[in-house]
Motif scaffolding. Structure first.
Motif, PDB file in Angstrom:
ATOM      1  N   ALA A   1       0.831  -1.209   0.000  1.00  0.00           N
ATOM      2  CA  ALA A   1       0.000   0.000   0.000  1.00  0.00           C
ATOM      3  C   ALA A   1       0.863   1.255   0.000  1.00  0.00           C
ATOM      4  N   ARG A   2       1.932   1.256   0.797  1.00  0.00           N
ATOM      5  CA  ARG A   2       2.822   2.414   0.865  1.00  0.00           C
ATOM      6  C   ARG A   2       3.499   2.641  -0.487  1.00  0.00           C
ATOM      7  N   SER A   3       3.881   1.560  -1.140  1.00  0.00           N
ATOM      8  CA  SER A   3       4.562   1.671  -2.424  1.00  0.00           C
ATOM      9  C   SER A   3       3.630   2.194  -3.513  1.00  0.00           C
ATOM     10  N   LYS A   4       2.371   1.785  -3.465  1.00  0.00           N
ATOM     11  CA  LYS A   4       1.400   2.295  -4.426  1.00  0.00           C
ATOM     12  C   LYS A   4       1.158   3.787  -4.215  1.00  0.00           C
ATOM     13  N   SER A   5       1.146   4.203  -2.958  1.00  0.00           N
ATOM     14  CA  SER A   5       0.997   5.624  -2.662  1.00  0.00           C
ATOM     15  C   SER A   5       2.184   6.413  -3.199  1.00  0.00           C
TER      16      SER A   5
ATOM     17  N   ALA B   1       4.143   5.541  -5.737  1.00  0.00           N
ATOM     18  CA  ALA B   1       4.055   5.553  -7.197  1.00  0.00           C
ATOM     19  C   ALA B   1       3.050   6.585  -7.676  1.00  0.00           C
ATOM     20  N   SER B   2       1.916   6.691  -6.981  1.00  0.00           N
ATOM     21  CA  SER B   2       0.889   7.671  -7.353  1.00  0.00           C
ATOM     22  C   SER B   2       1.413   9.096  -7.218  1.00  0.00           C
ATOM     23  N   ARG B   3       2.145   9.361  -6.145  1.00  0.00           N
ATOM     24  CA  ARG B   3       2.711  10.700  -5.940  1.00  0.00           C
ATOM     25  C   ARG B   3       3.781  11.011  -6.984  1.00  0.00           C
ATOM     26  N   ILE B   4       4.561  10.013  -7.353  1.00  0.00           N
ATOM     27  CA  ILE B   4       5.590  10.210  -8.379  1.00  0.00           C
ATOM     28  C   ILE B   4       4.934  10.558  -9.713  1.00  0.00           C
ATOM     29  N   LYS B   5       3.843   9.881 -10.029  1.00  0.00           N
ATOM     30  CA  LYS B   5       3.122  10.168 -11.273  1.00  0.00           C
ATOM     31  C   LYS B   5       2.556  11.590 -11.247  1.00  0.00           C
ATOM     32  N   ASN B   6       1.981  11.987 -10.129  1.00  0.00           N
ATOM     33  CA  ASN B   6       1.444  13.351 -10.014  1.00  0.00           C
ATOM     34  C   ASN B   6       2.549  14.392 -10.149  1.00  0.00           C
ATOM     35  N   LEU B   7       3.697  14.118  -9.536  1.00  0.00           N
ATOM     36  CA  LEU B   7       4.828  15.038  -9.635  1.00  0.00           C
ATOM     37  C   LEU B   7       5.265  15.195 -11.083  1.00  0.00           C
ATOM     38  N   TYR B   8       5.328  14.090 -11.793  1.00  0.00           N
ATOM     39  CA  TYR B   8       5.723  14.123 -13.207  1.00  0.00           C
ATOM     40  C   TYR B   8       4.750  14.973 -14.020  1.00  0.00           C
ATOM     41  N   GLN B   9       3.463  14.801 -13.786  1.00  0.00           N
ATOM     42  CA  GLN B   9       2.462  15.544 -14.556  1.00  0.00           C
ATOM     43  C   GLN B   9       2.478  17.030 -14.229  1.00  0.00           C
ATOM     44  N   ILE B  10       2.882  17.388 -12.987  1.00  0.00           N
ATOM     45  CA  ILE B  10       3.016  18.791 -12.623  1.00  0.00           C
ATOM     46  C   ILE B  10       4.236  19.415 -13.295  1.00  0.00           C
ATOM     47  N   LEU B  11       5.340  18.691 -13.267  1.00  0.00           N
ATOM     48  CA  LEU B  11       6.583  19.217 -13.827  1.00  0.00           C
ATOM     49  C   LEU B  11       6.603  19.210 -15.349  1.00  0.00           C
ATOM     50  N   PHE B  12       5.957  18.208 -15.938  1.00  0.00           N
ATOM     51  CA  PHE B  12       6.003  18.046 -17.397  1.00  0.00           C
ATOM     52  C   PHE B  12       4.583  17.849 -17.947  1.00  0.00           C
ATOM     53  N   PRO B  13       3.747  18.888 -17.860  1.00  0.00           N
ATOM     54  CA  PRO B  13       2.341  18.748 -18.255  1.00  0.00           C
ATOM     55  C   PRO B  13       2.140  18.486 -19.746  1.00  0.00           C
TER      56      PRO B  13
END
Length: 222
Positions: free
Chosen positions: A141-145, A147-159
């Motif tokens: 569960a922690r790892s999925k959280s 991964a989700s935050r990493i994906k959100n960070l990517y979309q913020i930095l590289f929209p």
């Protein structure tokens, strides 16, 4: 006189227009600096949250690895050094920051089906009250959280770039295994995952300096 008055009025008009234009340019530059500074701060804050989560995940992964070894019986740790095919790669790849963030996300995603397989195997081998089973679920569960935050960070930095997806298609799980093979597979998998999360923490520290501070440096150019 009329021509002279008209010339003076035109010069005054041009002077006023130039002053207004200068003020507008200064306001635009100030606004750009404010937005750039705000984005840089948001980047740093979000990156720091991801870094904290990666450290927590690594700590829990290390605890899980120890619990796993203990639960498999005496003298089992030496078998964790056996080579096992099909275990995801723990090393982050890519030249650009965007590529390395995608690599982090893809590598985390690649481990999830393996976690499910290890949980299934250990559920058959361990008593229901075993702390190992609860720890596997918690780390998953922690790892999925993360991964989700990493994906959100990517979309913020590289929209403007495509959203990251797991690389290489579906993860290939090992074929049927006997009990000893299952134990070795789980041990090597968890040890490798602990290495991956350690690499993620190091990578996030580097990216924080590169990506977020780059935004601040760009701000000083205007």
């Amino acid at each position: 006189m009329n021509g002279h008055v008209k010339s003076m009025n035109f010069q005054q008009f041009m002077g006023t227009a130039a002053t207004l234009l200068s003020l507008l340019l200064l306001m635009a530059v100030a606004s750009t600096r404010t937005v750039a500074a705000s984005r840089s701060q948001l980047c740093a804050n979000d990156m720091q949250q991801n870094l904290k989560l990666s450290r927590l995940t690594h700590k829990e992964a290390a605890t899980l690895s120890k619990t796993y070894i203990t639960s498999q019986g005496e003298m089992f740790e030496s078998f964790c050094k056996v080579a096992v095919t099909g275990i995801p790669d723990p090393n982050i790849s890519g030249m650009e920051p965007s590529e390395r963030i995608v690599s982090i996300y893809s590598h985390l995603q690649a481990f999830f089906p393996h976690f499910n397989r290890v949980l299934e195997q250990q559920t058959d081998l361990q008593p229901p009250e075993s702390p190992l089973l609860a720890q596997i679920k918690r780390v998953t569960a922690r790892s999925k959280s993360l991964a989700s935050r990493i994906k959100n960070l990517y979309q913020i930095l590289f929209p403007n770039l495509p959203a990251p997806e797991p690389a290489g298609g579906p993860t290939t799980l090992p074929p049927s295994q006997n009990i000893f093979q299952q134990k070795v597979y789980g041990c090597v998998l968890l040890k490798t995952y602990k290495e991956l999360v350690a690499n993620v923490s190091k990578e996030l520290r580097t990216l924080k300096n590169k990506v977020c501070r780059r935004g601040a440096r760009m701000n000083t150019l205007f």
